[in-house]
Design an enzyme around this catalytic site. Structure first.
Site, short mmCIF file in Angstrom:
data_model
loop_
_atom_site.label_atom_id
_atom_site.label_comp_id
_atom_site.label_asym_id
_atom_site.label_seq_id
_atom_site.Cartn_x
_atom_site.Cartn_y
_atom_site.Cartn_z
N TYR A 162 0.85 -1.21 0.00
CA TYR A 162 0.00 0.00 0.00
C TYR A 162 0.88 1.24 0.00
O TYR A 162 1.89 1.29 0.70
CB TYR A 162 -0.90 0.01 1.25
CG TYR A 162 -2.36 -0.03 0.86
CD1 TYR A 162 -2.98 1.09 0.34
CD2 TYR A 162 -3.09 -1.22 0.97
CE1 TYR A 162 -4.31 1.04 -0.06
CE2 TYR A 162 -4.41 -1.28 0.57
CZ TYR A 162 -5.02 -0.14 0.06
OH TYR A 162 -6.32 -0.19 -0.35
N ASP A 197 -7.83 13.18 -24.82
CA ASP A 197 -7.86 11.78 -24.39
C ASP A 197 -7.24 10.95 -25.52
O ASP A 197 -7.88 10.71 -26.54
CB ASP A 197 -9.30 11.36 -24.12
CG ASP A 197 -9.41 9.91 -23.66
OD1 ASP A 197 -8.42 9.16 -23.80
OD2 ASP A 197 -10.48 9.54 -23.14
N LYS A 209 -3.59 0.09 -24.66
CA LYS A 209 -4.07 -0.07 -26.05
C LYS A 209 -2.85 -0.07 -26.98
O LYS A 209 -2.02 -0.95 -26.88
CB LYS A 209 -5.11 1.00 -26.35
CG LYS A 209 -6.34 0.88 -25.42
CD LYS A 209 -7.43 1.87 -25.77
CE LYS A 209 -8.69 1.61 -24.99
NZ LYS A 209 -8.80 2.35 -23.73
C1 LIG Z 1 -10.85 7.21 -25.51
C2 LIG Z 1 -11.04 6.39 -24.28
N1 LIG Z 1 -10.97 6.98 -23.09
C3 LIG Z 1 -11.14 6.30 -21.95
C4 LIG Z 1 -11.38 4.95 -21.97
C5 LIG Z 1 -11.64 4.26 -20.67
O1 LIG Z 1 -10.68 3.36 -20.35
P1 LIG Z 1 -10.98 2.17 -19.32
O2 LIG Z 1 -11.81 1.18 -20.06
O3 LIG Z 1 -9.62 1.71 -18.98
O4 LIG Z 1 -11.71 2.76 -18.16
C6 LIG Z 1 -11.44 4.28 -23.18
C7 LIG Z 1 -11.68 2.83 -23.22
O5 LIG Z 1 -11.97 2.21 -24.16
C8 LIG Z 1 -11.28 5.01 -24.38
O6 LIG Z 1 -11.36 4.44 -25.58
#
Ligand SMILES: Cc1ncc(COP(=O)(O)O)c(C=O)c1O
Length: 418
Positions: free
Chosen positions: A56, A202, A231
């Site tokens: 932890y 993102d 990914k």
């Molecule tokens: C663009 C994007 N943001 C956030 C996420 C969320 O990720 P997680 O599934 O790890 O929570 C994803 C998941 O597919 C995604 O494609």
């Protein structure tokens, strides 16, 4: 056999061990085209399965709430330093448990409940956490959503600008989960600057392409960058938030103590390993090969009469509208799976069908490129996909394709299977 070997698990819990072996075999035999998936290296697997899971360490390096951080602090510092170097950012937080909590931290850092956030609508290719109605981000915040132009299938930046001017969001998200084209970070930054919003890019899907130089970087355009690590970046299940110096503190406070407790240190170590791998020249070659494979697969599918959203791809991802093939996305994905080709059914922009039974399938080339497939294989893949979609009701025909697929994949080693 699973690699690293799992003799202790096999002895202690044969039922779970059998399932782990079965999944490893499944991943070995199939053509995995789910755009958000990959194969991590054996080194990443080993770090993920290490004793670091026992510890932890709420807080940040040098400022923890538990003793015994002599090893964990350097592990996290290593991951942070590698993330900063690889992406060229001032600050990195490697603690978010996954992509969704990472995005939630952005809300907590820069918005109050009821404030306005702007993101890409889920049916247009955005993610749930960009303010879609069923997500907490759509329920607790005032969300306005942009989409793509009907004629082109790409983000309509005029619509984004008009919406931003009218709605004055505090945060604008760009990026998404089913976007086959390059994200125009400078254009989003210009819009965000004009309305005084924080731009959050993102890059969950494209982080590996950005790291490998196969997609433009949002650094210098977006103040905050969120990403999953699993990914195209080819690391463990986890996430990171990268920021400029000005926004670092707000993000750190939002992740801990705002949203999370103890970071998953085994994951942090595996993220450090993956970032180390991504900084090797070979990773740049990988990232470019992912895009080349996607382009070649898209071209081969177009040759076979498939209708692709936006007409093709610039990245690792292809979104096919199967309306013209006379089959829904869901039965097509099920037929493909039986044929040894794993994909997911997906909404296409302006989809007249329901999200649980949409018109499209989403395909990605990150995993098959890790296995070593090249552009030369893509016409064959397109032929199998076409055959499977046409023979969706013919189980024997699908099984014949699956045998051919397994035959091909047997020649391409998979990290995690020996
Ligand atoms: C663009 C994007 N943001 C956030 C996420 C969320 O990720 P997680 O599934 O790890 O929570 C994803 C998941 O597919 C995604 O494609």
């Amino acid at each position: 056999m699973h690699e690293p070997a799992i003799p202790s698990l096999t002895g202690a819990d044969p039922e779970v061990a059998r399932l782990v072996q079965a999944e490893a075999r499944r991943q070995f035999e199939k053509i995995r085209l789910i755009a958000s998936e990959n194969y991590v290296s054996t080194a990443v697997l080993e770090a993920t399965g290490s004793v670091l899971t026992n510890k932890y360490s709420e807080g940040y390096a040098g400022r923890r709430y538990y003793e015994g951080q002599q090893v964990i602090d350097p592990v996290e510092e290593l991951a942070v330093a590698r993330a900063k170097t690889l992406f060229g950012v001032d600050h990195a937080n490697v603690q978010p448990y996954s992509g969704s909590p990472a995005n939630l931290a952005v809300y907590l850092a820069f918005l109050n409940p009821g404030d306005t956030v702007m993101g890409m609508a889920l049916p247009a290719g955005g993610h749930l956490t960009h303010g879609w109605s069923v997500s907490a981000t759509g329920k607790w915040f005032r969300s306005v959503q942009y989409g793509v132009a009907k004629e082109t299938g790409v983000v309509d930046l005029d619509q984004v600008r008009d919406l931003a001017r009218a709605e004055r969001p505090k945060v604008i998200f760009c990026g998404g989960t089913a976007i086959p084209r390059t994200i125009d970070f400078p254009a989003f930054a210009e819009i965000a600057n004009e309305v005084g919003a924080v731009l959050a890019a993102d890059i969950a899907h494209i982080a590996g392409l950005v790291a490998g130089g196969a997609h433009p970087s949002p650094v210098g355009h977006a103040q905050v960058i969120t990403t999953t690590t699993h990914k195209t970046l080819r690391g463990p299940r986890g996430a990171m938030i990268l920021t400029d110096a000005e926004h670092a503190k707000a993000i750190d406070k939002a992740v801990f103590p705002g949203l999370q407790g103890g970071p998953h240190n085994h994951t942090t170590a595996a993220i450090a390993v993956a970032l180390g791998e991504a900084s090797e020249p070979s990773f740049g070659l990988y990232a470019h090969a992912v895009v080349q494979n996607a382009r070649a697969l898209a071209a081969a599918l177009l040759d076979r009469g498939f209708d692709l959203v936006s007409g093709g791809t610039d990245n690792h991802l292809i979104l096919a509208d199967l309306t013209g093939k006379g089959i829904g996305g869901k039965p097509a994905a099920k037929a493909l799976d039986r044929a040894g080709i794993e994909a997911n059914y997906n909404t296409v922009p302006f989809d007249p069908r329901k999200p649980f039974d949409p018109s499209g399938v989403r395909l990605g080339t990150a995993a098959i490129t890790t296995r070593g497939l090249t552009e030369d294989h893509m016409p064959q893949l397109a032929e199998w996909i076409d055959r499977a979609v046409r023979a969706a009701d013919d189980e024997q025909a699908l099984d014949r394709i699956a045998a051919e697929v397994a035959d091909l994949m047997a020649g391409y080693p998979m990290p995690g299977w020996a």
